[in-house]
Design a protein around this motif. Structure first.
Motif, PDB file in Angstrom:
ATOM      1  N   LEU A 216       0.824  -1.207   0.000  1.00  0.00           N
ATOM      2  CA  LEU A 216       0.000   0.000   0.000  1.00  0.00           C
ATOM      3  C   LEU A 216       0.860   1.258   0.000  1.00  0.00           C
ATOM      4  O   LEU A 216       0.469   2.287  -0.580  1.00  0.00           O
ATOM      5  CB  LEU A 216      -0.946  -0.008   1.202  1.00  0.00           C
ATOM      6  CG  LEU A 216      -1.978  -1.141   1.222  1.00  0.00           C
ATOM      7  CD1 LEU A 216      -2.829  -1.061   2.482  1.00  0.00           C
ATOM      8  CD2 LEU A 216      -2.865  -1.101  -0.020  1.00  0.00           C
ATOM      9  N   ALA A 217       2.017   1.193   0.636  1.00  0.00           N
ATOM     10  CA  ALA A 217       2.918   2.346   0.628  1.00  0.00           C
ATOM     11  C   ALA A 217       3.430   2.638  -0.773  1.00  0.00           C
ATOM     12  O   ALA A 217       3.794   3.776  -1.085  1.00  0.00           O
ATOM     13  CB  ALA A 217       4.085   2.102   1.583  1.00  0.00           C
ATOM     14  N   HIS A 218       3.461   1.616  -1.633  1.00  0.00           N
ATOM     15  CA  HIS A 218       3.915   1.800  -3.015  1.00  0.00           C
ATOM     16  C   HIS A 218       2.802   2.305  -3.935  1.00  0.00           C
ATOM     17  O   HIS A 218       3.056   2.520  -5.126  1.00  0.00           O
ATOM     18  CB  HIS A 218       4.465   0.485  -3.566  1.00  0.00           C
ATOM     19  CG  HIS A 218       5.856   0.175  -3.120  1.00  0.00           C
ATOM     20  ND1 HIS A 218       6.953   0.933  -3.489  1.00  0.00           N
ATOM     21  CD2 HIS A 218       6.338  -0.819  -2.321  1.00  0.00           C
ATOM     22  CE1 HIS A 218       8.044   0.417  -2.950  1.00  0.00           C
ATOM     23  NE2 HIS A 218       7.705  -0.638  -2.227  1.00  0.00           N
ATOM     24  N   LEU A 219       1.611   2.510  -3.410  1.00  0.00           N
ATOM     25  CA  LEU A 219       0.511   2.995  -4.254  1.00  0.00           C
ATOM     26  C   LEU A 219       0.764   4.428  -4.724  1.00  0.00           C
ATOM     27  O   LEU A 219       0.289   4.836  -5.780  1.00  0.00           O
ATOM     28  CB  LEU A 219      -0.803   2.906  -3.470  1.00  0.00           C
ATOM     29  CG  LEU A 219      -2.115   2.919  -4.251  1.00  0.00           C
ATOM     30  CD1 LEU A 219      -2.124   1.829  -5.320  1.00  0.00           C
ATOM     31  CD2 LEU A 219      -3.288   2.734  -3.296  1.00  0.00           C
ATOM     32  N   HIS A 220       1.520   5.188  -3.929  1.00  0.00           N
ATOM     33  CA  HIS A 220       1.919   6.557  -4.302  1.00  0.00           C
ATOM     34  C   HIS A 220       3.437   6.667  -4.226  1.00  0.00           C
ATOM     35  O   HIS A 220       4.075   5.988  -3.408  1.00  0.00           O
ATOM     36  CB  HIS A 220       1.297   7.589  -3.357  1.00  0.00           C
ATOM     37  CG  HIS A 220      -0.196   7.619  -3.383  1.00  0.00           C
ATOM     38  ND1 HIS A 220      -0.970   6.758  -2.640  1.00  0.00           N
ATOM     39  CD2 HIS A 220      -1.061   8.422  -4.072  1.00  0.00           C
ATOM     40  CE1 HIS A 220      -2.250   7.024  -2.851  1.00  0.00           C
ATOM     41  NE2 HIS A 220      -2.334   8.018  -3.717  1.00  0.00           N
ATOM     42  N   ASP A 221       4.002   7.533  -5.060  1.00  0.00           N
ATOM     43  CA  ASP A 221       5.440   7.764  -4.959  1.00  0.00           C
ATOM     44  C   ASP A 221       5.714   8.855  -3.931  1.00  0.00           C
ATOM     45  O   ASP A 221       4.789   9.373  -3.282  1.00  0.00           O
ATOM     46  CB  ASP A 221       6.035   8.117  -6.321  1.00  0.00           C
ATOM     47  CG  ASP A 221       5.529   9.442  -6.887  1.00  0.00           C
ATOM     48  OD1 ASP A 221       4.980  10.268  -6.124  1.00  0.00           O
ATOM     49  OD2 ASP A 221       5.681   9.663  -8.109  1.00  0.00           O
ATOM     50  N   GLY A 222       6.974   9.218  -3.766  1.00  0.00           N
ATOM     51  CA  GLY A 222       7.330  10.197  -2.759  1.00  0.00           C
ATOM     52  C   GLY A 222       6.738  11.573  -3.009  1.00  0.00           C
ATOM     53  O   GLY A 222       6.632  12.386  -2.087  1.00  0.00           O
ATOM     54  N   GLY A 223       6.325  11.829  -4.247  1.00  0.00           N
ATOM     55  CA  GLY A 223       5.715  13.110  -4.576  1.00  0.00           C
ATOM     56  C   GLY A 223       4.209  13.105  -4.529  1.00  0.00           C
ATOM     57  O   GLY A 223       3.569  14.101  -4.886  1.00  0.00           O
ATOM     58  N   GLY A 224       3.613  11.973  -4.114  1.00  0.00           N
ATOM     59  CA  GLY A 224       2.165  11.911  -3.985  1.00  0.00           C
ATOM     60  C   GLY A 224       1.429  11.486  -5.238  1.00  0.00           C
ATOM     61  O   GLY A 224       0.187  11.506  -5.272  1.00  0.00           O
ATOM     62  N   ARG A 225       2.160  11.061  -6.283  1.00  0.00           N
ATOM     63  CA  ARG A 225       1.503  10.623  -7.510  1.00  0.00           C
ATOM     64  C   ARG A 225       1.279   9.118  -7.481  1.00  0.00           C
ATOM     65  O   ARG A 225       2.067   8.355  -6.916  1.00  0.00           O
ATOM     66  CB  ARG A 225       2.323  11.020  -8.733  1.00  0.00           C
ATOM     67  CG  ARG A 225       2.238  12.509  -9.047  1.00  0.00           C
ATOM     68  CD  ARG A 225       3.219  12.914 -10.125  1.00  0.00           C
ATOM     69  NE  ARG A 225       2.996  12.255 -11.405  1.00  0.00           N
ATOM     70  CZ  ARG A 225       2.168  12.703 -12.352  1.00  0.00           C
ATOM     71  NH1 ARG A 225       1.446  13.800 -12.133  1.00  0.00           N
ATOM     72  NH2 ARG A 225       2.036  12.076 -13.497  1.00  0.00           N
ATOM     73  N   ILE A 226       0.209   8.688  -8.116  1.00  0.00           N
ATOM     74  CA  ILE A 226      -0.172   7.278  -8.156  1.00  0.00           C
ATOM     75  C   ILE A 226       0.792   6.531  -9.069  1.00  0.00           C
ATOM     76  O   ILE A 226       1.156   7.013 -10.155  1.00  0.00           O
ATOM     77  CB  ILE A 226      -1.626   7.152  -8.646  1.00  0.00           C
ATOM     78  CG1 ILE A 226      -2.557   7.870  -7.655  1.00  0.00           C
ATOM     79  CG2 ILE A 226      -2.032   5.693  -8.801  1.00  0.00           C
ATOM     80  CD1 ILE A 226      -3.927   8.178  -8.204  1.00  0.00           C
ATOM     81  N   THR A 227       1.227   5.352  -8.645  1.00  0.00           N
ATOM     82  CA  THR A 227       2.320   4.647  -9.324  1.00  0.00           C
ATOM     83  C   THR A 227       1.866   3.565 -10.295  1.00  0.00           C
ATOM     84  O   THR A 227       2.706   2.841 -10.832  1.00  0.00           O
ATOM     85  CB  THR A 227       3.248   4.010  -8.278  1.00  0.00           C
ATOM     86  OG1 THR A 227       2.497   3.081  -7.478  1.00  0.00           O
ATOM     87  CG2 THR A 227       3.886   5.065  -7.394  1.00  0.00           C
ATOM     88  N   LEU A 228       0.595   3.419 -10.554  1.00  0.00           N
ATOM     89  CA  LEU A 228       0.149   2.411 -11.509  1.00  0.00           C
ATOM     90  C   LEU A 228       0.775   2.702 -12.874  1.00  0.00           C
ATOM     91  O   LEU A 228       0.766   3.855 -13.326  1.00  0.00           O
ATOM     92  CB  LEU A 228      -1.374   2.416 -11.645  1.00  0.00           C
ATOM     93  CG  LEU A 228      -2.175   1.559 -10.658  1.00  0.00           C
ATOM     94  CD1 LEU A 228      -1.910   1.983  -9.220  1.00  0.00           C
ATOM     95  CD2 LEU A 228      -3.659   1.632 -10.973  1.00  0.00           C
ATOM     96  N   PRO A 229       1.326   1.698 -13.556  1.00  0.00           N
ATOM     97  CA  PRO A 229       1.987   1.940 -14.846  1.00  0.00           C
ATOM     98  C   PRO A 229       1.011   2.479 -15.885  1.00  0.00           C
ATOM     99  O   PRO A 229      -0.051   1.906 -16.113  1.00  0.00           O
ATOM    100  CB  PRO A 229       2.518   0.554 -15.233  1.00  0.00           C
ATOM    101  CG  PRO A 229       1.703  -0.419 -14.440  1.00  0.00           C
ATOM    102  CD  PRO A 229       1.369   0.272 -13.168  1.00  0.00           C
ATOM    103  N   GLY A 230       1.368   3.600 -16.501  1.00  0.00           N
ATOM    104  CA  GLY A 230       0.519   4.201 -17.526  1.00  0.00           C
ATOM    105  C   GLY A 230      -0.684   4.943 -17.009  1.00  0.00           C
ATOM    106  O   GLY A 230      -1.525   5.399 -17.794  1.00  0.00           O
ATOM    107  N   PHE A 231      -0.788   5.112 -15.698  1.00  0.00           N
ATOM    108  CA  PHE A 231      -2.002   5.653 -15.097  1.00  0.00           C
ATOM    109  C   PHE A 231      -2.311   7.060 -15.587  1.00  0.00           C
ATOM    110  O   PHE A 231      -3.476   7.411 -15.826  1.00  0.00           O
ATOM    111  CB  PHE A 231      -1.866   5.643 -13.569  1.00  0.00           C
ATOM    112  CG  PHE A 231      -3.103   6.066 -12.832  1.00  0.00           C
ATOM    113  CD1 PHE A 231      -4.192   5.224 -12.725  1.00  0.00           C
ATOM    114  CD2 PHE A 231      -3.180   7.319 -12.226  1.00  0.00           C
ATOM    115  CE1 PHE A 231      -5.335   5.605 -12.037  1.00  0.00           C
ATOM    116  CE2 PHE A 231      -4.319   7.717 -11.545  1.00  0.00           C
ATOM    117  CZ  PHE A 231      -5.394   6.851 -11.445  1.00  0.00           C
TER     118      PHE A 231
END
Length: 461
Positions: free
Chosen positions: A234-249
């Motif tokens: 769940l911590a990987h759902l967002h990056d350090g800048g608050g953006r969603i990390t799903l590929p191509g999202f």
């Protein structure tokens, strides 16, 4: 419902009538309340019939019932408006309610408190009050346009049988324009019209690290921990800048036009007021965007629930074998729900670790985002009606939640408008849900004016 109470609908909002309906605990998520959902549906059918609807009936599904009503215009060729909303309500814990039991509505300081009074029974009642007012003001025995209603009983559990209803009753639901009444006003002081809703993808992520729960004294520090692994994911759902990390999202997420950003920036938004109304502690989210932009023009990813181990007893040093989380993704045009669901699956594939079992169950009730065409004449009529009711120009806003608007637009081959009477402080899905009588009054005025204008905006069928 007594005939006398309903006869007063032409005078505007009648809280006692709404309170009577809201007293029916139509909780769709609770199987023990299924009979109450059916009772709520019949209450609305009776309300339609008392208003003179020649067609009013309960539509049964494989789950919980919807309600259909039709009040025809005098001219069979007149345009058709289809109103969509729902009569089921979110579950309520009486222990959390301070002003009284959730299904014993109480009127206090210009607000009616009770589960469903705002989301969304009050919004449905606004249309009935407005129809009565429209007929009274015009002196006609039939409305200027044919008005149909589809009020479903499973919205709070994902509209699981809505597609079946739309397919089975396609002929009866044919319309020139659809209005979704399950949205909010910006405030009582500033005119606004919702022109877009976000889509949604919901999924349950389950992690298993052992065949059974294990005493930590035997394996602590050496065994897989499903709860810890779930938290890592769940911590990987967002990056350090608050953006969603799903590929191509973000590939389909367009930046708002400068005029749109300027319009939202001009809204009278006060962070402290918003925090108070919503009950949150801080305004968080994607950096570089205002709260209104985050709510209406940007996608989001939320963790709605996390479970691990037994919650009915102390932990007692046990490492849980399994942990789960419900994840909710909100989408904006031009994202597609099915593509985002695939992106979520790909994201999980990127973050799997050996030694754990993973399962991702994506809900079948995903929905696409929708934006009303800006040049639609019916939208222009709604904007004019809202502006008249407020006495000031209406600004375009969005809706932070989702609605089956894209599904309705495809099924009816018609544009979808949005108008609701909820307010950000109405505590939807929370304790002490409430509806403002002033918001309901504004709603009646807006819909009455809209009905009068609509025939001139649409071509006859």
């Amino acid at each position: 419902m007594s005939g006398d109470s309903f006869d007063r609908l032409g005078r505007g909002p009648e809280p006692e009538v709404l309170a009577e309906w809201a007293a029916v605990p139509s909780v769709s998520s609770d199987p023990a309340r299924a009979s109450d959902v059916r009772r709520s549906a019949q209450w609305l059918v009776d309300a339609f019939r008392r208003l003179g609807f020649p067609q009013a009936e309960v539509w049964r599904t494989a789950g919980l019932p919807a309600v259909y009503g039709c009040l025809p215009a005098a001219d069979p060729a007149a345009p058709v408006l289809l109103v969509y909303s729902h009569h089921d309500v979110h579950a309520a814990d009486p222990a959390e309610w301070r002003l009284g039991p959730p299904f014993t509505p109480v009127l206090r300081d210009g607000r009616l408190y009770g589960r469903g009074v705002s989301d969304a029974k009050g919004q449905v009642m606004c249309h009935l009050w407005a129809l009565r007012a429209h007929l009274a003001h015009s002196g006609l025995s039939a409305p200027a346009v044919t008005v149909k209603f589809l009020i479903e009983g499973e919205e709070e559990i994902g509209s699981v049988h809505l597609a079946d209803l739309l397919a089975e009753h396609a002929g009866q639901l044919a319309a020139d324009v659809v209005m979704v009444s399950d949205t909010m006003l910006w405030s009582l002081d500033h005119a606004s019209v919702c022109t877009a809703v976000r889509g949604s993808v919901t999924a349950t992520l389950t992690v298993r690290g052992a065949r059974r729960a294990i005493h930590s004294g035997a394996v602590s520090g050496a065994a897989a921990n499903a709860a810890s692994e779930l938290c890592r994911l769940l911590a990987h759902l967002h990056d350090g800048g608050g953006r969603i990390t799903l590929p191509g999202f973000y590939e389909a997420v367009a930046e708002s036009r400068p005029a749109r950003r300027a319009s939202l920036a001009a809204l009278p938004f006060d962070t402290r007021t918003w925090l108070t109304d919503t009950g949150t502690f801080t305004a968080d989210g994607e950096p570089g965007y205002s709260v209104p932009e985050r709510l209406w023009t940007r996608p989001s990813a939320e963790v709605a629930r996390v479970t691990a181990g037994r919650t009915d007893t102390p932990a007692l040093g046990v490492i849980p074998a399994e942990a789960g989380a419900d994840v909710l993704l909100r989408l904006v045009p031009d994202q597609r729900a099915d593509q985002v669901a695939d992106q979520l699956r790909a994201w999980l594939g990127q973050h799997r670790l050996e030694g754990y079992e993973y399962r991702l169950d994506v809900s079948s009730t995903i929905s696409d985002p929708y934006e009303t065409p800006s040049d639609d004449p019916a939208l222009a009529a709604l904007v004019r009606s809202v502006s008249r009711a407020y006495g000031s120009p209406a600004r375009a806003i969005g809706n932070g939640g989702a609605a089956p608007a894209a599904q309705l637009a495809r099924a009816c081959d018609a544009p979808v408008l949005f108008f609701g009477t909820g307010l950000p402080g109405d505590r939807w899905h929370g304790p002490d849900e409430r509806a403002s009588l002033e918001a309901l009054r504004i709603g009646v005025e807006v819909i009455t004016g809209f009905l009068a204008e609509l025939p001139g905006c649409l071509r006859p069928r």
